[in-house]
Scaffold this active site. Structure first.
Site, PDB file in Angstrom:
ATOM      1  N   ALA A  72     -29.179  59.931  10.152  1.00 48.79           N
ATOM      2  CA  ALA A  72     -29.887  59.171  11.106  1.00 48.79           C
ATOM      3  C   ALA A  72     -30.117  57.523  10.408  1.00 48.79           C
ATOM      4  O   ALA A  72     -30.408  57.744   9.161  1.00 48.79           O
ATOM      5  CB  ALA A  72     -31.250  59.499  11.378  1.00 48.79           C
ATOM      6  N   GLY A 117     -28.441  64.503   9.554  1.00 49.20           N
ATOM      7  CA  GLY A 117     -27.476  64.425  10.725  1.00 49.20           C
ATOM      8  C   GLY A 117     -26.130  64.559  10.179  1.00 49.20           C
ATOM      9  O   GLY A 117     -25.399  65.213  10.903  1.00 49.20           O
ATOM     10  N   GLU A 120     -25.657  68.172   9.519  1.00 50.00           N
ATOM     11  CA  GLU A 120     -25.692  68.752  11.034  1.00 50.00           C
ATOM     12  C   GLU A 120     -24.444  68.667  11.809  1.00 50.00           C
ATOM     13  O   GLU A 120     -23.969  69.454  12.435  1.00 50.00           O
ATOM     14  CB  GLU A 120     -26.847  68.431  11.642  1.00 50.00           C
ATOM     15  CG  GLU A 120     -28.174  68.857  11.240  1.00 50.00           C
ATOM     16  CD  GLU A 120     -29.375  68.037  11.863  1.00 50.00           C
ATOM     17  OE1 GLU A 120     -30.084  68.959  12.599  1.00 50.00           O
ATOM     18  OE2 GLU A 120     -29.403  66.838  11.890  1.00 50.00           O
ATOM     19  N   GLU A 140     -35.070  66.165   6.345  1.00 51.68           N
ATOM     20  CA  GLU A 140     -36.005  65.368   7.553  1.00 51.68           C
ATOM     21  C   GLU A 140     -37.333  65.494   7.078  1.00 51.68           C
ATOM     22  O   GLU A 140     -38.226  64.712   7.483  1.00 51.68           O
ATOM     23  CB  GLU A 140     -35.637  65.843   8.649  1.00 51.68           C
ATOM     24  CG  GLU A 140     -34.293  65.370   9.357  1.00 51.68           C
ATOM     25  CD  GLU A 140     -33.038  66.265   8.781  1.00 51.68           C
ATOM     26  OE1 GLU A 140     -31.974  65.904   9.490  1.00 51.68           O
ATOM     27  OE2 GLU A 140     -33.142  66.944   7.799  1.00 51.68           O
TER      28      GLU A 140
END
Length: 278
Positions: A72, A117, A120, A140
């Site tokens: 992010a 992310g 991910e 995170e």
């Protein structure tokens, strides 16, 4: 190879007459950090690819080797109000689901950092190839949130509860070798060669029956989290979608005639053949 841009942040490159499409993350100045605009671009790219019946396999890569994606865009998020953060959530989810829900196999080509992310996005692919210098983390919890791009669901399914818990709760970073040992990735290759290896894997996949590959992925994904009896029914429906297809007829004929199959024109099948199966 035909490249074109979905947005200034993502481009698509077509290989093998469009049967392999490479989704290239192209925000090098921010190491491909996922901003609101970047998420929108990823979602648009995956929607475009998913709607193209020519596509048989996808490679997700980065335009530079320093980072696959660092997750992010925290600089952007630091300036967002709670309302703005909430408003951007559907678009962010659409980006990760867009990769996860591709109807054809997807291969992540990871060089450098795959953090938050970024990790991910790789987990959303079916196969992950990484260079030896790649590193992975879901950090995170160290900034007050949780992995929200599928990490809390995809990582345990890949490596098991305990290994996923160790990575997520400690937010620690692991090398490509440790990621391979844990099962987070599928192959480790010399630094700088992940993209070439991913494209080579994609070419192998693209050489097989387009209908068969799509239905095999559908059966595996739809049957992953259901009781076995339900999964076997899903498998049977996907089998029916292949058994009465032109691909099956050509594949069997080619085997009998000891030649390589020539699959029918990809335009002749629907992106979801199960929708019109007997």
């Amino acid at each position: 190879m035909t490249p074109y841009t979905v947005s200034p942040l993502v481009r698509l490159e077509h290989h093998l007459d469009g049967h392999v499409v490479e989704i290239v993350l192209d925000r090098p100045e921010a190491l491909n950090a996922v901003s609101v605009a970047m998420a929108t671009a990823i979602a648009a790219a995956t929607a475009s690819v998913a709607a193209d019946p020519r596509v048989r396999c996808v490679v997700l890569s980065s335009s530079q080797d320093r980072a696959f994606c660092v997750g992010a865009d925290l600089k952007e998020r630091n300036g967002l109000s709670d309302d703005q953060l909430a408003a951007g959530r559907p678009g962010n989810r659409a980006a990760y689901r867009g990769v996860l829900d591709l109807p054809v196999p997807a291969v992540a080509a990871v060089e450098g950092y795959a953090l938050g992310g970024g990790f991910e996005l790789a987990l959303s692919c079916d196969l992950v190839v990484a260079g030896e210098d790649a590193s992975f983390a879901l950090p995170e919890v160290s900034v007050g949130v949780i992995p929200g791009g599928g990490g809390t669901q995809l990582l345990p399914r890949r490596v098991g509860w305990s290994r996923a818990a160790s990575l997520i709760f400690t937010a620690r970073r692991v090398s490509a070798q440790e990621a391979l040992d844990l099962g987070c990735i599928d192959e480790m290759v010399p630094t700088g060669s992940a993209r070439a290896r991913a494209l080579a894997l994609a070419a192998v996949v693209a050489g097989h029956s387009p209908v068969g590959v799509r239905q095999a992925k559908k059966a595996m994904r739809d049957g992953a989290d259901v009781p076995l009896a339900v999964g076997l029914d899903i498998e049977d429906a996907c089998w029916a979608a292949t058994a009465f297809s032109a691909d099956r007829a050509e594949g069997v004929a080619a085997f009998a005639e000891k030649r390589r199959p020539v699959w029918p024109d990809s335009e002749s099948f629907h992106p979801d053949p199960l929708a019109s199966s007997p």
